[in-house]
Design an enzyme around this catalytic site. Structure first.
Site, short mmCIF file in Angstrom:
data_model
loop_
_atom_site.label_atom_id
_atom_site.label_comp_id
_atom_site.label_asym_id
_atom_site.label_seq_id
_atom_site.Cartn_x
_atom_site.Cartn_y
_atom_site.Cartn_z
N ALA A 199 27.24 88.94 40.67
CA ALA A 199 28.42 88.80 39.82
C ALA A 199 28.37 89.93 38.81
O ALA A 199 27.32 90.56 38.62
CB ALA A 199 28.41 87.45 39.11
N LYS A 200 29.50 90.16 38.17
CA LYS A 200 29.55 91.30 37.25
C LYS A 200 28.57 91.14 36.09
O LYS A 200 28.18 92.10 35.47
CB LYS A 200 30.97 91.50 36.74
CG LYS A 200 31.82 92.23 37.79
CD LYS A 200 33.21 92.57 37.33
CE LYS A 200 33.92 93.38 38.42
NZ LYS A 200 35.34 93.11 38.52
#
Ligand code: GLU
Length: 274
Positions: A246-247
Site C-alpha cells: 500500500a502507499k
C-alpha cells in the site's frame, strides 16, 4: 488497434506493485504492437499532491517505460466527467445522499449483510431534500441502482470479457457507488469510465484488487452508451510481511528503492521483467 493504460493516482509515491502494473500493461501493448497511455487520476484534490505526480513521471522513466504525450490529467478534463454526471442525473439515475460516514456505518451495521461499499438507498422525499439543501447540508451524488435496473430491464444483459472469459456483470456488489462529492467533483468510477472511452482504451489491465470495479464500470458504460473494453487482472505484489503493498509502505516505494541505490534493472528483474 490495442490501446491500454496505466492510471495511477498521485496520492503517494508509487511502489513495486505499481511498477508491476505499469510494466505488465506496457509489455502487453508492446506484444500487441499497440499503444500504451499514462493517465493521472487526480480528481480527488483533497488527497493528490503535485510532488507525487512529478514522482510518477520520474519513477516510470527510471523504470525504462515510455508513454504517449500529452498525458491525460483528469483534473484538466472535469467538464467531460461533469457532462456524464449531468446526463445520469437528468435521466433520474442519481440521488443526493446526505448521510454522514457515521450514519452510513450505523445503517450498514444494522443491515442483514454487506460491507460499507454495498450500500443501497434512494432519493429523499422532495420536501426533505429541499429542506436539507436549504440548510446547506453537504451531500454526495450516488448512482441509484434500483433506477438503473429499471432503466435497463435488469442487469442480465450486461457482460464483459475478463481474463479470457465472459463474465456476467453484477453491479450490485458495489452498491449505490458515490460518483461525486462536495469536495470531489467526480469520483473514480465515473472519471475512469468516461476517460477509458474518450481515450479509446481497448484493454484495461490492472491489479486483481480492482476486479469488482469492472462490474460497476460495465454498468456505467451501459447507462452512458460507452464501449466496453476487455479487462485483464494481474496478481498483486506482496510486501515482506506477505501483505499487499500500500502507499503507506514507504520502504517499498520506487522513490526509496532508488534512493537506497537499487537499480531499475533489479526492480524489473525482481518483478519478472527481462
Ligand atoms: N487510479 C486508480 C488507482 O490508482 C487506477 C484504477 C484503474 O486502473 O482503473 O488505483
Amino acid at each position: 488497434m490495442f490501446v491500454t493504460r496505466f492510471a495511477p493516482s498521485p496520492t503517494g509515491y508509487l511502489h513495486r506493485g505499481h511498477a508491476f502494473s505499469a510494466l505488465t500493461a506496457h509489455a502487453a501493448a508492446r506484444a500487441a504492437d499497440g499503444r500504451f497511455l499514462l493517465r493521472i487520476e487526480d480528481t480527488d484534490a483533497t488527497r493528490c499532491r503535485p510532488e507525487f505526480e512529478a514522482a510518477i513521471f520520474e519513477d516510470l522513466a527510471w523504470l525504462g517505460l515510455s508513454w504517449e504525450s500529452p498525458v491525460r490529467r483528469q483534473s484538466d478534463h472535469l467538464a467531460d466527467h461533469e457532462a456524464a454526471l449531468a446526463r445520469l442525473e437528468a435521466e433520474g439515475l442519481l440521488y443526493r445522499c446526505f448521510r454522514t460516514r457515521a450514519e452510513l456505518a450505523e445503517e450498514i451495521a444494522g443491515a442483514p449483510h454487506g460491507p460499507m461499499a454495498a450500500f443501497r438507498g434512494g432519493p429523499l422525499s422532495p420536501d426533505e431534500e429541499a429542506r436539507r439543501l436549504a440548510a446547506g447540508e453537504p451531500f454526495a451524488w450516488r448512482l441509484w441502482l434500483d433506477a438503473a435496473e429499471r432503466r435497463l430491464g435488469g442487469f442480465g444483459g450486461l457482460s464483459f470479457e475478463a481474463d479470457g472469459r465472459i463474465v456476467q456483470a453484477r453491479p450490485e456488489i458495489g452498491g449505490d457507488v458515490v460518483l461525486a462529492r462536495k469536495d470531489v467533483p467526480v469520483a473514480y468510477h465515473l472519471a475512469a469510465t468516461v476517460d477509458d472511452a474518450i481515450q479509446g482504451i481497448t484493454h484495461v489491465i490492472r491489479g486483481e484488487d480492482l476486479i469488482e470495479a469492472a462490474h460497476v464500470q460495465r454498468l456505467l458504460q451501459a447507462l452512458l452508451g460507452l464501449p466496453t473494453p476487455v479487462y485483464r487482472h494481474h496478481r498483486l505484489i506482496l510486501g515482506p510481511d506477505g501483505r499487499r503493498l500500500a502507499k503507506r509502505d514507504r520502504s517499498e516505494t520506487l522513490h526509496s528503492l532508488r534512493e537506497r541505490g537499487m537499480s531499475a534493472q533489479n526492480v524489473r528483474k525482481d518483478l519478472g521483467f527481462d
